[in-house]
Motif scaffolding. Structure first.
Motif, PDB file in Angstrom:
ATOM      1  N   PRO A  59      19.984  84.096  41.813  1.00 51.98           N
ATOM      2  CA  PRO A  59      19.332  82.802  42.073  1.00 51.98           C
ATOM      3  C   PRO A  59      19.195  81.949  40.819  1.00 51.98           C
ATOM      4  O   PRO A  59      19.212  80.712  40.899  1.00 51.98           O
ATOM      5  CB  PRO A  59      17.959  83.198  42.632  1.00 51.98           C
ATOM      6  CG  PRO A  59      17.726  84.582  42.158  1.00 51.98           C
ATOM      7  CD  PRO A  59      19.075  85.222  42.103  1.00 51.98           C
ATOM      8  N   TYR A  60      19.111  82.610  39.675  1.00 52.73           N
ATOM      9  CA  TYR A  60      18.958  81.876  38.414  1.00 52.73           C
ATOM     10  C   TYR A  60      20.192  81.021  38.126  1.00 52.73           C
ATOM     11  O   TYR A  60      20.076  79.834  37.802  1.00 52.73           O
ATOM     12  CB  TYR A  60      18.725  82.880  37.282  1.00 52.73           C
ATOM     13  CG  TYR A  60      18.421  82.276  35.934  1.00 52.73           C
ATOM     14  CD1 TYR A  60      17.187  81.704  35.670  1.00 52.73           C
ATOM     15  CD2 TYR A  60      19.369  82.296  34.913  1.00 52.73           C
ATOM     16  CE1 TYR A  60      16.899  81.165  34.429  1.00 52.73           C
ATOM     17  CE2 TYR A  60      19.091  81.762  33.669  1.00 52.73           C
ATOM     18  CZ  TYR A  60      17.853  81.205  33.435  1.00 52.73           C
ATOM     19  OH  TYR A  60      17.579  80.659  32.202  1.00 52.73           O
ATOM     20  N   LEU A  83      16.452  70.379  46.904  1.00 55.33           N
ATOM     21  CA  LEU A  83      15.992  71.665  46.382  1.00 55.33           C
ATOM     22  C   LEU A  83      14.682  71.514  45.607  1.00 55.33           C
ATOM     23  O   LEU A  83      13.766  72.328  45.750  1.00 55.33           O
ATOM     24  CB  LEU A  83      17.070  72.284  45.478  1.00 55.33           C
ATOM     25  CG  LEU A  83      18.199  73.035  46.182  1.00 55.33           C
ATOM     26  CD1 LEU A  83      19.235  73.491  45.174  1.00 55.33           C
ATOM     27  CD2 LEU A  83      17.652  74.232  46.940  1.00 55.33           C
ATOM     28  N   ALA A 102      11.310  84.295  49.191  1.00 59.99           N
ATOM     29  CA  ALA A 102      11.361  82.893  48.766  1.00 59.99           C
ATOM     30  C   ALA A 102      10.771  82.720  47.371  1.00 59.99           C
ATOM     31  O   ALA A 102      11.163  81.819  46.619  1.00 59.99           O
ATOM     32  CB  ALA A 102      10.606  82.017  49.765  1.00 59.99           C
ATOM     33  N   LEU A 148      16.093  89.389  46.972  1.00 55.73           N
ATOM     34  CA  LEU A 148      16.734  88.116  47.298  1.00 55.73           C
ATOM     35  C   LEU A 148      16.236  87.546  48.618  1.00 55.73           C
ATOM     36  O   LEU A 148      16.421  86.357  48.906  1.00 55.73           O
ATOM     37  CB  LEU A 148      18.255  88.295  47.358  1.00 55.73           C
ATOM     38  CG  LEU A 148      18.962  88.596  46.025  1.00 55.73           C
ATOM     39  CD1 LEU A 148      20.446  88.821  46.254  1.00 55.73           C
ATOM     40  CD2 LEU A 148      18.740  87.467  45.028  1.00 55.73           C
ATOM     41  N   ILE A 188      11.074  73.239  46.442  1.00 55.49           N
ATOM     42  CA  ILE A 188      10.263  73.978  45.466  1.00 55.49           C
ATOM     43  C   ILE A 188       8.855  73.390  45.410  1.00 55.49           C
ATOM     44  O   ILE A 188       7.862  74.115  45.345  1.00 55.49           O
ATOM     45  CB  ILE A 188      10.915  73.914  44.076  1.00 55.49           C
ATOM     46  CG1 ILE A 188      12.290  74.558  44.102  1.00 55.49           C
ATOM     47  CG2 ILE A 188      10.038  74.597  43.027  1.00 55.49           C
ATOM     48  CD1 ILE A 188      13.133  74.230  42.884  1.00 55.49           C
ATOM     49  N   ALA A 214      13.107  81.289  40.062  1.00 58.26           N
ATOM     50  CA  ALA A 214      14.373  80.978  39.379  1.00 58.26           C
ATOM     51  C   ALA A 214      14.497  79.480  39.142  1.00 58.26           C
ATOM     52  O   ALA A 214      14.869  79.039  38.049  1.00 58.26           O
ATOM     53  CB  ALA A 214      15.547  81.483  40.202  1.00 58.26           C
ATOM     54  N   ALA A 215      14.178  78.687  40.159  1.00 61.71           N
ATOM     55  CA  ALA A 215      14.291  77.236  40.028  1.00 61.71           C
ATOM     56  C   ALA A 215      13.300  76.686  39.015  1.00 61.71           C
ATOM     57  O   ALA A 215      13.640  75.844  38.178  1.00 61.71           O
ATOM     58  CB  ALA A 215      14.069  76.577  41.392  1.00 61.71           C
ATOM     59  N   ASN A 244      11.168  90.214  39.353  1.00 63.54           N
ATOM     60  CA  ASN A 244      11.948  89.803  40.517  1.00 63.54           C
ATOM     61  C   ASN A 244      13.245  90.575  40.703  1.00 63.54           C
ATOM     62  O   ASN A 244      14.263  90.008  41.084  1.00 63.54           O
ATOM     63  CB  ASN A 244      12.257  88.306  40.427  1.00 63.54           C
ATOM     64  CG  ASN A 244      11.017  87.447  40.563  1.00 63.54           C
ATOM     65  OD1 ASN A 244      10.271  87.572  41.520  1.00 63.54           O
ATOM     66  ND2 ASN A 244      10.784  86.577  39.587  1.00 63.54           N
ATOM     67  N   MET A 264      20.530  78.122  40.726  1.00 64.82           N
ATOM     68  CA  MET A 264      19.614  77.024  40.435  1.00 64.82           C
ATOM     69  C   MET A 264      20.025  76.270  39.172  1.00 64.82           C
ATOM     70  O   MET A 264      19.801  75.068  39.062  1.00 64.82           O
ATOM     71  CB  MET A 264      18.191  77.560  40.288  1.00 64.82           C
ATOM     72  CG  MET A 264      17.579  78.032  41.592  1.00 64.82           C
ATOM     73  SD  MET A 264      17.479  76.699  42.806  1.00 64.82           S
ATOM     74  CE  MET A 264      16.894  77.592  44.250  1.00 64.82           C
ATOM     75  N   TRP A 302      13.399  82.861  44.554  1.00 65.19           N
ATOM     76  CA  TRP A 302      14.167  81.630  44.412  1.00 65.19           C
ATOM     77  C   TRP A 302      13.332  80.527  43.773  1.00 65.19           C
ATOM     78  O   TRP A 302      13.821  79.728  42.980  1.00 65.19           O
ATOM     79  CB  TRP A 302      14.703  81.192  45.778  1.00 65.19           C
ATOM     80  CG  TRP A 302      15.717  82.155  46.299  1.00 65.19           C
ATOM     81  CD1 TRP A 302      15.484  83.296  47.028  1.00 65.19           C
ATOM     82  CD2 TRP A 302      17.134  82.097  46.105  1.00 65.19           C
ATOM     83  NE1 TRP A 302      16.664  83.951  47.305  1.00 65.19           N
ATOM     84  CE2 TRP A 302      17.701  83.234  46.759  1.00 65.19           C
ATOM     85  CE3 TRP A 302      17.985  81.205  45.475  1.00 65.19           C
ATOM     86  CZ2 TRP A 302      19.062  83.482  46.779  1.00 65.19           C
ATOM     87  CZ3 TRP A 302      19.349  81.443  45.491  1.00 65.19           C
ATOM     88  CH2 TRP A 302      19.878  82.573  46.134  1.00 65.19           C
ATOM     89  N   LYS A 303      12.057  80.493  44.135  1.00 62.74           N
ATOM     90  CA  LYS A 303      11.174  79.502  43.515  1.00 62.74           C
ATOM     91  C   LYS A 303      11.026  79.783  42.025  1.00 62.74           C
ATOM     92  O   LYS A 303      11.102  78.865  41.196  1.00 62.74           O
ATOM     93  CB  LYS A 303       9.798  79.526  44.181  1.00 62.74           C
ATOM     94  CG  LYS A 303       8.861  78.431  43.679  1.00 62.74           C
ATOM     95  CD  LYS A 303       7.405  78.774  43.886  1.00 62.74           C
ATOM     96  CE  LYS A 303       6.930  79.745  42.817  1.00 62.74           C
ATOM     97  NZ  LYS A 303       5.461  79.930  42.798  1.00 62.74           N
TER      98      LYS A 303
END
Length: 644
Positions: free
Chosen positions: A54-55, A532, A293, A290, A536, A299-300, A46, A58, A296-297
């Motif tokens: 994003p890590y 959030l 999506a 970045l 996810i 990372a979460a 990523n 989150m 970000w998913k």
């Protein structure tokens, strides 16, 4: 606020014997095998260092809030997941769902630990067994067999026709140069030269090559069965005396991985090509990622699962804390340390990947792999190529994997056993028997993954046992705290619960009162965190793809079994509430009472319950209840008009 560790505060359940016992147990629970192999791979996938953006976001908005929430609930009630949700009895299913997840994960997680144990014992030799391939278990495409000139026999072994004059094998009329990975990859099916370490894992350790799929499990492999038996034996003796024994074991299992990581990092920096790997890891950020999506998913999800949130382990571990322990400080220390560990492990792994790429005369992206491949294929191959004493580095690495895995396994099994003994109190006197029964049952179930086809079953469980169902548990936790307990009993009820535990200063060294930091936690619990997690969850559904294992596609019936594991957790989350509501209805009790705290809710000890009098009036306190009937019979706690 001073905490006395000279004796148990809760004599019935027991407490941690020292402050570090809990912190290290939480750290061991959070820092697991995924920190070593999954985080570095996600960084590579990523955008390198840009993934940290994003890590960290989150971590702040999802990871730490849920982590702190669970530590607070467990410490405040001194109860396990099954008995801590007395704030809203109808949501008792959250505890059952956590137990279901912990049970499923503990079965297959110890299998991976048994693989590390197998490799550890196999490393006691000067000639590491995965350095070369053996035709008894390896395919014709092993790199050991492909070294040297092409012969007619070797082409025939691969099902190809040979032209030894020009040194090329033919697939029909199509030439295949087996030393040219680009041309080989264009074949149908693609031809890939396989590392000896990969052949060793799939052919010798797992026996995967001798199975056609999940429908063909085959016999139990006795070597793996013995390693699994040893893994469960270690778990049993580490937990046999509860937190009194596991709290001491973690001083080794939680700290030893850091010693090994530092040693391996220094060694990695001395290897040729290490800079190529580290440069690939953090010095080539791709900021365009970045916009995706998926980044970000990822990372979460990584934050969520690396912290072991919503599995019940954090509630269980914190339930053995003394009532006035500063759980906010511990939540920040452990969660941030966990993420820094993942980041540091990436430097270790990629320094070796750079070395491996240098030795293979290729680029890092050609040797990077995620998941099991990183720990049991790439690293063993790198170790075998290292100058000096490869055996030493192999022993250190696999011992590190064992200790990383055991900490998480301790928390999983402790969650299940503690919940059983909290629900049925007489079993506390038979703690050893309860843990023994759990270990035996889980060992017998795990034997199905010690077969030739066991790896296919493990991959299926890993995909479905603790997937999006865990996200549902996290959302339910936030809803209960913010919109059931919070609205029915006063918006700031949970704020006051935490206040009487940790006092007015979350840090001894900072002049910051609890009132000043509370708005941040309210902002997270009441809004941004559940939203959030829900986003996810929806994205996971939209982006759903059937599970695969390499080129293997699971049959429909296997996918159905996977979904049954997922739905088992969902049913455990919902069904108890429905049953409790129906029982209350037929007994003529108001349904509204099921959304109010019962008289069992609150601190376990009377001296701590008295502290609640500053913001709550009650007719009676029921100490240490352990049955659903007691919950329904006790009725709700009466709250003041101002709280309503």
């Amino acid at each position: 606020m001073l905490v006395d560790f000279s004796k148990d505060e809760n004599e019935d359940r027991g407490n941690w014997t020292g402050r570090l016992d809990f912190v290290l147990s939480c750290l061991g629970c959070a820092v697991g095998l995924g920190n070593v192999w999954r985080f570095p791979y996600l960084c590579y996938k990523n955008g390198g260092a840009v993934f940290l953006i994003p890590y960290v976001i989150m971590l702040a908005l999802v990871g730490i809030p849920i982590f702190f929430l669970e530590l607070s609930v467990g410490q405040f009630t001194s109860s396990s997941p099954l008995t801590c949700w007395g704030m809203a009895p109808v949501f008792k299913g959250i505890g059952y769902a956590m137990i279901a997840v912990s049970s499923l994960v503990s079965i297959y997680y110890n299998i991976i630990i048994s693989w590390a144990i197998f490799y550890f014992f196999a490393s006691f030799t000067s000639d590491l067994p995965w350095q070369h391939c053996d035709r008894e278990y390896a395919t014709p495409y092993c790199r050991t067999f492909l070294n040297g000139s092409i012969t007619e026999e070797r082409c025939t072994d691969m099902g190809l026709l040979a032209n030894t004059t020009i040194g090329v094998c033919f697939n029909g009329s199509t030439p295949v140069n087996i030393f040219n990975t680009t041309l080989a990859a264009l074949q149908s099916p693609p031809i890939k030269a396989v590392l000896p370490s990969e052949e060793y894992l799939n052919g010798y350790v797992l026996g995967k090559y001798f199975s056609e799929g999940i429908h063909d499990l085959g016999p139990v492999r006795w070597q793996m069965a013995l390693c699994l038996l040893l893994a469960w034996t270690i778990v049993f003796f580490s937990l046999v005396k509860g937190v009194k024994s596991s709290g001491k074991v973690v001083y080794f299992t939680a700290l030893f991985p850091y010693v090994v990581l530092v040693i391996l990092f220094v060694r990695g920096l001395l290897l040729e090509g290490h800079y190529q790997g580290i440069e690939f890891y953090i010095m080539k950020p791709d900021f365009s990622k970045l916009k995706s999506a998926t980044v970000w998913k990822d990372a979460a999800v990584q934050i969520f699962f690396s912290l072991s949130a919503a599995w019940g382990g954090l509630i269980t571990l914190s339930s053995y804390n003394r009532f006035h322990n500063n759980c906010l400080r511990d939540a920040l220390i452990v969660s941030i340390s966990n993420c820094l560990t993942s980041f540091f492990a990436g430097f270790v792994i990629f320094s070796f990947l750079g070395f491996l790429a240098f030795k293979m005369d290729t680029t890092v992206d050609k040797v990077v792999d995620g998941g099991i491949g990183l720990a049991f294929v790439v690293y063993p191959d790198a170790v075998a190529r290292m100058p000096g004493v490869p055996t030493l580095w192999a022993l250190l690495f696999f011992l590190m994997l064992i200790t990383l895995g055991l900490d998480s396994e301790f928390a999983l099994v402790e969650t299940i056993s503690t919940s059983i003994m909290d629900q049925w109190v007489p079993l506390r006197k038979k703690k050893s028997l309860v843990i023994l029964c759990l270990c035996v049952v889980f060992y017998l179930l795990g034997l199905t993954m010690c077969t030739n086809g066991g790896a296919f079953l493990l991959q299926l469980m890993d995909s479905y046992a603790a997937g999006w169902n865990v996200l549902l548990i996290a959302i339910a936790e936030c809803i209960v705290i913010a919109y059931v307990y919070g609205l029915f009993c006063g918006l700031f009820r949970f704020k006051e619960d935490i206040r009487i535990m940790i006092g007015d200063r979350p840090f001894y060294f900072a002049a910051i009162t609890w009132d000043r930091v509370w708005p941040w936690w309210a902002f997270c619990w009441y809004g941004v965190t559940p939203l959030l997690v829900a986003a996810i969850l929806v994205f996971s559904w939209v982006d759903y793809k059937p599970t695969t294992y390499g080129l293997y596609t699971y049959p429909a019936w296997a996918e159905a079994i996977g979904w049954l594991m997922t739905l088992t957790v969902v049913v455990a989350l919902i069904a108890p509430g429905i049953i409790i509501a129906l029982r209350a209805y037929f007994n003529g009790k108001p349904i509204r009472e099921l959304f109010l705290p019962n008289r069992c809710w609150g601190p376990a000890l009377p001296k701590h319950r008295k502290l609640m009098s500053s913001y709550l009036r009650t007719d009676q306190f029921v100490v240490d209840p352990h049955s659903e009937d007691a919950v329904l019979e006790a009725g709700p706690v009466k709250v003041s008009d101002s709280d309503q």
